[in-house]
Write an enzyme that holds these catalytic residues in place. Structure first.
Site, mmCIF file in Angstrom:
data_model
loop_
_atom_site.group_PDB
_atom_site.id
_atom_site.type_symbol
_atom_site.label_atom_id
_atom_site.label_comp_id
_atom_site.label_asym_id
_atom_site.label_seq_id
_atom_site.Cartn_x
_atom_site.Cartn_y
_atom_site.Cartn_z
ATOM 1 N N SER A 153 0.780 -1.029 0.052
ATOM 2 C CA SER A 153 -0.055 -0.199 -0.123
ATOM 3 C C SER A 153 0.794 1.255 0.086
ATOM 4 O O SER A 153 2.050 1.146 0.453
ATOM 5 C CB SER A 153 -0.741 0.012 1.321
ATOM 6 N N TYR A 166 -2.105 -1.146 11.026
ATOM 7 C CA TYR A 166 -2.265 -1.576 9.406
ATOM 8 C C TYR A 166 -1.123 -0.982 8.787
ATOM 9 O O TYR A 166 -0.226 -1.860 8.216
ATOM 10 C CB TYR A 166 -3.450 -0.776 8.775
ATOM 11 N N LYS A 170 2.171 -3.183 5.920
ATOM 12 C CA LYS A 170 2.068 -2.678 4.550
ATOM 13 C C LYS A 170 3.671 -2.597 4.337
ATOM 14 O O LYS A 170 3.818 -3.229 3.243
ATOM 15 C CB LYS A 170 1.052 -1.780 4.206
#
Lengths: 263, 260
Positions: A153, A166, A170
């Site tokens: 991401s 999160y 990534k």
């Protein structure tokens, strides 16, 4: 792409029932690949989309392709290994793994329970580790290389205020791909990640007022719009294609210029 | 990989040979009208002749007037310019020395082509693309613009410059529908690198294994592998990629190969 560039290839897409995974499954199948479309029944049911995986498979089969759906929570080691093995059982081999399954629950860092951090890491990072390891074992044994493509991401490069769990997964995913690129390169297995920017998927749609948020974000994106899942799927197909055989350990940012504009 | 470039007009600088020729050939094979622009016009003409959609034009990227003339001719003859590939570049073969010994003239010569030439071509192309409200500019940088190498200071500086210029062009031109990206090739098999590394009489042939030990795929790229990545960035499939530097280096810049 116009030429069925993945004819005779076998691909597994984790989290292939919705969003980027769905678009990627369809795009790979359009190029001739046989697909194992992974889904997690609980996650799909929570969004009232229990038939999502079978719809993807039906769409592929209707247009003459080969696909099966396979339920698995990839944070579970046995389940993840079983998912990859399914490709070999069903289609005789595995050539392409797309590590796409991921979750992004938003929460204030000060209030975030460790259990949430652990869950995000278990799905996003641990799940990709197990899937990649199992796929790579088959690919090395098969002896004709392979492709591991991971959906990282833009969040690997920039933090997010409610994404303390999160974002590190990534960046961790890309870091893992770099290490795998080096280790598996000599086996002809290339490992790369893609870095989507803001994409119109369930992960973001779950936010109230998403249309308003997307419109605001579009102002920060030089091409003037948020991405659709197909914008991410096509570059994944490129990385899976023969033409990309010297691309290894790369991070392919697909964000309309958002990252350079945020800096 | 086959994509749809029918009806599009592309211009590749430094297209006479090497990576530039492979890129131009690839774009033409996918349906684009391709201008093979090069300072070596005769060689470019020969290369362009191999493609039914190829046409050669003489262009020295360090000469503003020549660049402008080629852009004007392109629009006059083909109506538009959809894709510019800034590939023209030079490196030094003779002066492989540390910076304290690096000759000023050679520094100036390299920067003039590798960085300033890219600005000149991009500026002229961006004017056309801005009026069209569409276009793609693809800069051929190098992995040495990301990781430094010894003994070629102007080349590494120019390529690092190209990489950040790519990003700033992307945010400047994105709102006009113009996407700007770069490719960072790793070591690539060309006549130049044969002379240095990979050929029988290569000047640094002895150290070539040392270089390849850093590349997980264990070999240099072919020019066609760089061309494929360029084709992808030129294709409709990459329409959300902007301001990106795509490494095509076999894993060279991904980290260290080590046995422990």
């Amino acid at each position: 792409m116009l030429d069925g560039t993945l004819a005779d290839k076998v691909a597994v897409v984790t989290g292939g029932s919705r969003g980027i995974g769905r678009a990627t499954s369809l795009a790979l199948a359009r190029q001739g690949a046989a697909l194992v479309v992974n889904y997690h029944d609980q996650a799909d049911a929570e969004l009232d989309q229990s038939t999502a995986a079978s719809e993807v498979v039906a769409a592929i089969v209707e247009s003459g392709g080969k696909a099966v759906a396979h339920q698995a929570d990839i944070s579970d080691e046995q389940a993840a290994r079983g998912l990859i093995d399914r490709a070999v059982d069903e289609f005789g081999r595995i050539d392409i793994l797309v590590n796409n399954a991921g979750i992004c629950p938003s929460q204030d860092f000060l209030e975030m329970p460790v259990s949430l951090f652990d869950r995000v890491h278990a799905v996003n990072l641990r799940g990709a580790f197990i899937s990649s390891q199992q796929a790579a074992r088959h690919m090395v044994r098969q002896g004709h290389g392979g492709r591991i493509i991971t959906v990282s991401s833009i969040s690997a490069l920039v933090g997010g205020s409610y994404q303390a769990a999160y974002c590190p997964t990534k960046s961790g995913l890309h870091s893992m791909m770099q290490s795998l690129a080096i280790l598996l390169g000599p086996h002809g297995i290339t490992c790369n990640s893609v870095g989507p920017g803001e994409v119109d998927t369930d992960m973001n749609r779950i936010l109230p007022d998403y249309d308003e948020i997307a419109a605001q974000l579009a102002n920060r994106i030089p091409v003037g719009r948020v991405a659709q899942p197909e914008d991410i799927a096509d570059p994944i197909v490129f990385l899976a294609s023969d033409g990309a055989r010297y691309v290894n350990g790369a991070f392919l940012l697909i964000d309309g210029g958002m990252f350079v504009n945020l800096q | 990989m086959k994509v749809e470039l029918q009806g599009q007009v592309a211009l590749v600088t430094g297209a006479a040979q090497g990576i530039g020729k492979s890129i131009a050939d690839r774009l033409a094979a996918n349906g684009a009208r391709v201008i093979y622009a090069d300072v070596q016009y005769e060689v470019a003409a020969e290369s362009a002749a191999s493609q039914s959609l190829g046409v050669a034009m003489a262009m020295d990227v360090t000469r503003d007037d020549q660049v402008q003339e080629v852009m004007d001719r392109t629009v006059q003859e083909y109506g538009r310019l959809d894709i510019l590939v800034n590939n023209a570049g030079v490196n030094t073969l003779e002066h492989r020395v540390t910076i304290d010994e690096f000759p000023r003239e050679e520094w100036d010569r390299l920067l003039a082509v590798d960085l300033t030439g890219l600005y000149v071509a991009s500026k002229a192309a961006a004017q056309i693309m801005r009026s069209q409200q569409s276009g793609k500019i693809i800069n051929i940088a190098s992995v040495v613009g990301i990781v430094p190498l010894r003994l070629q200071s102007p080349f590494v500086a120019a390529k690092a410059g190209v990489i950040n210029l790519t990003r700033s062009m992307a945010i400047e031109l994105g709102p006009y529908g113009i996407l700007v990206n770069a490719i960072a090739p790793g070591s690539t098999l060309t006549d130049g690198t044969k002379e240095l590394f990979y050929g029988e009489g290569g000047k640094f042939r002895d150290s070539v294994q040392e270089l390849l030990n850093h590349i997980p795929l264990g070999r240099p790229a072919t020019t066609d592998e760089i061309a494929h990545a360029t084709l992808f960035l030129a294709a409709p499939e990459s329409s959300y990629i902007n301001g990106h530097v795509l490494t095509v280096d076999g894993g060279w810049s991904a980290g260290y190969m080590r046995e422990f």
